[in-house]
Design a protein around this motif. Structure first.
Motif, PDB file in Angstrom:
ATOM      1  N   ASP A   6       0.773  -1.452  -0.017  1.00  0.00           N
ATOM      2  CA  ASP A   6       0.201   0.084  -0.029  1.00  0.00           C
ATOM      3  C   ASP A   6       0.872   1.242  -0.014  1.00  0.00           C
ATOM      4  N   ASP A   7       2.118   1.062  -0.399  1.00  0.00           N
ATOM      5  CA  ASP A   7       2.884   2.237  -0.318  1.00  0.00           C
ATOM      6  C   ASP A   7       3.927   2.224  -1.617  1.00  0.00           C
ATOM      7  N   ALA A   8       4.787   3.379  -1.715  1.00  0.00           N
ATOM      8  CA  ALA A   8       5.570   3.268  -2.892  1.00  0.00           C
ATOM      9  C   ALA A   8       6.629   1.966  -2.977  1.00  0.00           C
ATOM     10  N   LEU A   9       6.779   1.520  -1.836  1.00  0.00           N
ATOM     11  CA  LEU A   9       7.996   0.279  -2.048  1.00  0.00           C
ATOM     12  C   LEU A   9       7.333  -0.914  -2.926  1.00  0.00           C
ATOM     13  N   ALA A  10       6.200  -1.165  -2.687  1.00  0.00           N
ATOM     14  CA  ALA A  10       5.360  -2.077  -3.548  1.00  0.00           C
ATOM     15  C   ALA A  10       5.541  -1.847  -5.305  1.00  0.00           C
ATOM     16  N   HIS A  11       5.286  -0.643  -5.625  1.00  0.00           N
ATOM     17  CA  HIS A  11       5.298  -0.278  -6.731  1.00  0.00           C
ATOM     18  C   HIS A  11       6.903  -0.428  -7.251  1.00  0.00           C
ATOM     19  N   ARG A  12       7.941  -0.135  -6.530  1.00  0.00           N
ATOM     20  CA  ARG A  12       9.097   0.111  -6.660  1.00  0.00           C
ATOM     21  C   ARG A  12       9.675  -1.662  -7.018  1.00  0.00           C
ATOM     22  N   ILE A  13       9.167  -2.412  -5.973  1.00  0.00           N
ATOM     23  CA  ILE A  13       9.609  -3.776  -5.964  1.00  0.00           C
ATOM     24  C   ILE A  13       8.962  -4.502  -7.357  1.00  0.00           C
ATOM     25  N   ALA A  14       7.769  -3.977  -7.861  1.00  0.00           N
ATOM     26  CA  ALA A  14       7.164  -4.852  -9.050  1.00  0.00           C
ATOM     27  C   ALA A  14       8.086  -3.992 -10.286  1.00  0.00           C
ATOM     28  N   THR A 498      26.366  15.548  -3.565  1.00  0.00           N
ATOM     29  CA  THR A 498      25.293  15.749  -2.783  1.00  0.00           C
ATOM     30  C   THR A 498      24.248  14.440  -3.625  1.00  0.00           C
ATOM     31  N   ARG A 499      23.676  13.688  -2.373  1.00  0.00           N
ATOM     32  CA  ARG A 499      22.916  12.410  -2.987  1.00  0.00           C
ATOM     33  C   ARG A 499      21.600  12.568  -2.064  1.00  0.00           C
ATOM     34  N   SER A 500      20.534  12.375  -2.834  1.00  0.00           N
ATOM     35  CA  SER A 500      19.118  12.135  -2.352  1.00  0.00           C
ATOM     36  C   SER A 500      18.813  10.732  -2.324  1.00  0.00           C
ATOM     37  N   ARG A 501      18.316  10.148  -1.313  1.00  0.00           N
ATOM     38  CA  ARG A 501      18.010   8.734  -1.233  1.00  0.00           C
ATOM     39  C   ARG A 501      16.639   8.571  -0.757  1.00  0.00           C
ATOM     40  N   SER A 502      15.683   7.752  -1.492  1.00  0.00           N
ATOM     41  CA  SER A 502      14.576   7.356  -1.169  1.00  0.00           C
ATOM     42  C   SER A 502      14.823   5.870  -0.475  1.00  0.00           C
ATOM     43  N   VAL A 503      13.988   5.635   0.639  1.00  0.00           N
ATOM     44  CA  VAL A 503      14.030   4.273   1.202  1.00  0.00           C
ATOM     45  C   VAL A 503      13.502   3.371   0.496  1.00  0.00           C
ATOM     46  N   SER A 504      12.337   3.630  -0.106  1.00  0.00           N
ATOM     47  CA  SER A 504      11.610   2.555  -0.890  1.00  0.00           C
ATOM     48  C   SER A 504      12.441   2.254  -2.139  1.00  0.00           C
ATOM     49  N   THR A 505      13.419   3.239  -2.680  1.00  0.00           N
ATOM     50  CA  THR A 505      14.211   2.973  -3.835  1.00  0.00           C
ATOM     51  C   THR A 505      15.334   2.028  -3.370  1.00  0.00           C
ATOM     52  N   LEU A 506      15.944   2.313  -2.171  1.00  0.00           N
ATOM     53  CA  LEU A 506      17.286   1.503  -1.808  1.00  0.00           C
ATOM     54  C   LEU A 506      16.712   0.133  -1.595  1.00  0.00           C
ATOM     55  N   ALA A 507      15.448   0.016  -0.819  1.00  0.00           N
ATOM     56  CA  ALA A 507      15.189  -1.366  -0.264  1.00  0.00           C
ATOM     57  C   ALA A 507      14.564  -2.158  -1.574  1.00  0.00           C
TER      58      ALA A 507
END
Length: 659
Positions: A6-14, A498-507
């Protein structure tokens, strides 16, 4: 593959499963949480029930799926869906997102036990129907894997603080990164930084060339390496001749992520050292008193003619006012006694001050440490929540000095920082003086990992003027916002990292590799193509068994990188003596330490008891794992002799658009 979240992590994994591993994915999301649109390999389905009921899972194809990922933010929802999915399909591989690590570990054991009971029942039923014999399963790895987005994102965030990149792969606790080298760096022979990594694992002895980039010295944009369609075409897993022939091209090499050893003047103490017990002024005062006592003892020895030890003894008695008055003694003795008494008056407050300072230092050592004097080259870690605590542990294992900044004294990471003896600054990072107390002006990197995007961004903006060369990595929730912030900060400070990191993208890569099975270690993007790292058993690989490491190397498809020495050699006989070696190179036994052996002799022969780490293209890995890879149009398989025991000699060529 079925992905529920139900969040961005699911879309990233797919997207990771579809784009990198070319898997067909069904994404099951709550109704109204996102667009219900289908892609080439991703089909989105909406469900009104959370957790999904039996009907929703059946419509998503759980009965036929190879793996199921449950990524809801509620542990109870994930557990209920996992029990239901295990009942519907006992052979499915389950990947659960759990915040409670202890509960997740017990959940994995319970679900695996239920899987084992179901498989035993299936085997018994098959044997009964066949009238005897051995039942066989479907070959799926139906293990239950429990992951946390904090645990999976921590290595990439730690690597960002050390090397500035998130292109890393974990192998037996060792962090490996894919580092790009320009052609000028290849000519100068700049070292690759392959220091021995902590943890007992041996890092690669030299840079392993994974790919030849399309960019060259005279063509940084890569036009020379473009194909007819205009896309960049790096050359993956080249052989030595191809590397020598492409001297003007940049390369991607495999290196170990390790921390540089501390310089002689750098402070990395983990406890209260003797220098920290007393301030410099107190130490100098005590040294002066000791010199004065020694001078008085020598003077008494010279003037009175007494023995040196007896003269020192009398001086100490006078110093502590416990000696007899020197009535009737020579004048020199009387003067020395008066001076010693005055010196004793000076010593008393010094002893009190030293005792109080030492007591305060010990109390600080038992509580939270302050940043030591002279600290430099450290990492300032902002936020000790779930993510920050995992990153702190990872950096501590790498030996990187860290100073933490946390506003809440009851945060969950405070106890870890106290146990690891890591300095902590309590305060709001947006207030003036907090970053200065963390010695940001002498730090090498800032990791802003709080749960508030505005706090992380404000911390980066406040730290940049204090240290223009600071490497800044921000944790931002929204991917689009992270991209915008990165571009803006890069435009404002072009010379700073400079780096910007999204946890969903990293996980997402870690969850995707878990769904592919435990043999997949990770994937690294090389321009428009992808390299996949996997741990394979030679017993399951007829294309590799019986060949030497050099013969098993197939340019453009796969390459053996390391040998797993964590299990005993099956070639040992009952007396513990090794069987004769099949070829030159290392052999492993139960007495050898566990870990990965990277310095493999090219003549070492791979036998069925070995387990190796390979780097492969997507098509090459599909061929090794037995999944068909469609040949590219107009390409023919290369003529390669079949390995021993494989008379068919079937080969699947790498795809030209292997992405």
């Amino acid at each position: 593959m079925v992905v529920c979240g139900d969040d961005a992590l699911a879309h990233r994994i797919a997207a990771e499963l579809a784009d990198v591993y070319r898997q067909d994915v069904v994404l099951l999301v709550p109704a109204g949480s996102g667009p219900d649109t289908d892609g080439p390999r991703v089909r989105v389905r909406a469900s009104d029930r959370t957790p999904p009921d039996e009907t929703a899972l059946s419509e998503a194809g759980v009965h036929r799926a190879q793996a199921l990922a449950l990524l809801y933010e509620d542990d109870e929802v994930n557990m209920r869906a996992a029990f239901l999915a295990r009942r519907l399909n006992p052979h499915i591989r389950l990947v659960l997102r759990m915040y409670n690590r202890n509960l997740g570990r017990r959940m994995a054991e319970l679900l695996d036990q239920a899987r084992g009971q179901a498989e035993e029942q299936d085997t018994a039923d098959t044997t009964h129907r066949a009238g005897g014999g051995r039942g066989t399963g479907d070959g799926h790895d139906a293990t239950t894997i429990v992951l946390s987005d904090a645990d999976t994102a921590a290595p990439a965030l730690a690597a960002t603080a050390v090397t500035g990149t998130r292109k890393i792969v974990q192998a037996d606790g060792l962090l490996l990164r894919a580092a790009e080298r320009a052609p000028a760096e290849r000519r100068t022979g700049r070292p690759g930084g392959n220091e021995a990594a902590p943890g007992g694992n041996e890092a690669p002895p030299g840079p392993v060339t994974l790919a030849l980039l399309s960019s060259t010295t005279h063509d940084p944009a890569g036009a020379d390496g473009s194909d007819r369609s205009g896309r960049l075409a790096p050359r993956l897993l080249p052989d030595d001749e191809q590397v020598r022939a492409a001297a003007g091209h940049g390369t991607v090499v495999l290196e170990a992520v390790s921390h540089e050893p501390a310089l002689p003047g750098r402070r990395e103490s983990r406890g209260a050292s003797p220098r920290e017990l007393l301030s410099p002024r107190v130490r100098w005062a005590l040294a002066g008193v000791c010199c004065a006592v020694a001078a008085l003892a020598v003077t008494s020895w010279v003037t009175t003619g007494d023995h040196l030890l007896h003269a020192a003894y009398l001086t100490l008695l006078d110093l502590f006012a416990i000696g007899d008055p020197a009535v009737g003694e020579p004048t020199a003795r009387q003067v020395l006694q008066i001076l010693a008494g005055l010196l004793g008056l000076v010593l008393l407050p010094l002893l009190i001050a030293g005792s109080l300072e030492a007591l305060g230092a010990y109390r600080s050592a038992a509580a939270l440490r302050r940043p030591p004097r002279g600290l430099s080259g450290h990492v300032v870690l902002l936020g000790l929540g779930r993510i920050g605590t995992r990153v702190l542990v990872q950096l501590h294992e790498l030996g990187v000095p860290v100073v933490c900044v946390e506003e809440d004294p009851e945060a969950r990471g405070i106890a870890h920082a106290r146990t690891l003896r890591v300095p902590v600054v309590l305060g709001d990072v947006t207030q003036e003086g907090v970053l200065e107390a963390a010695k940001i002006h002498r730090a090498r990197a800032l990791l802003a990992l709080t749960s508030a995007d505005t706090t992380n961004l404000e911390a980066a903006l406040c730290a940049r003027p204090l240290n223009p060369d600071l490497l800044v990595a921000l944790r931002l929730y929204d991917d689009d916002f992270a991209t915008t912030v990165y571009r803006t900060l890069r435009a404002a400070h072009p010379d700073a990292l400079t780096r910007s990191r999204s946890v969903s993208t990293l996980a997402a890569p870690a969850f995707a590799t878990a769904m592919m099975g435990r043999q997949i270690l990770g994937a690294i993007a090389v321009e428009r193509r992808v390299l996949v790292f996997a741990a394979l058993d030679i017993a399951d690989q007829p294309r590799l068994a019986g060949r030497t490491v050099a013969e098993a190397f197939r340019p453009g498809a796969w390459r053996i990188l390391a040998l797993d020495t964590s299990t005993p050699d099956p070639a040992e006989d009952a007396d513990g003596r090794n069987a004769p070696e099949l070829g030159g190179g290392p052999r492993r036994s139960a007495a050898e330490p566990s870990g990965l052996l990277w310095d493999l002799h090219p003549g070492y022969v791979l036998h069925p008891g070995d387990r190796v780490v390979v780097a492969a293209t997507r098509a090459g890995l599909a061929e090794l794992l037995g999944r068909a890879a469609d040949p590219a149009p107009g390409r023919t398989p290369p003529a390669v002799a079949p390995p021993p025991g494989d008379r068919t000699g079937r080969r699947g060529p790498p795809r030209a658009d292997d992405t």
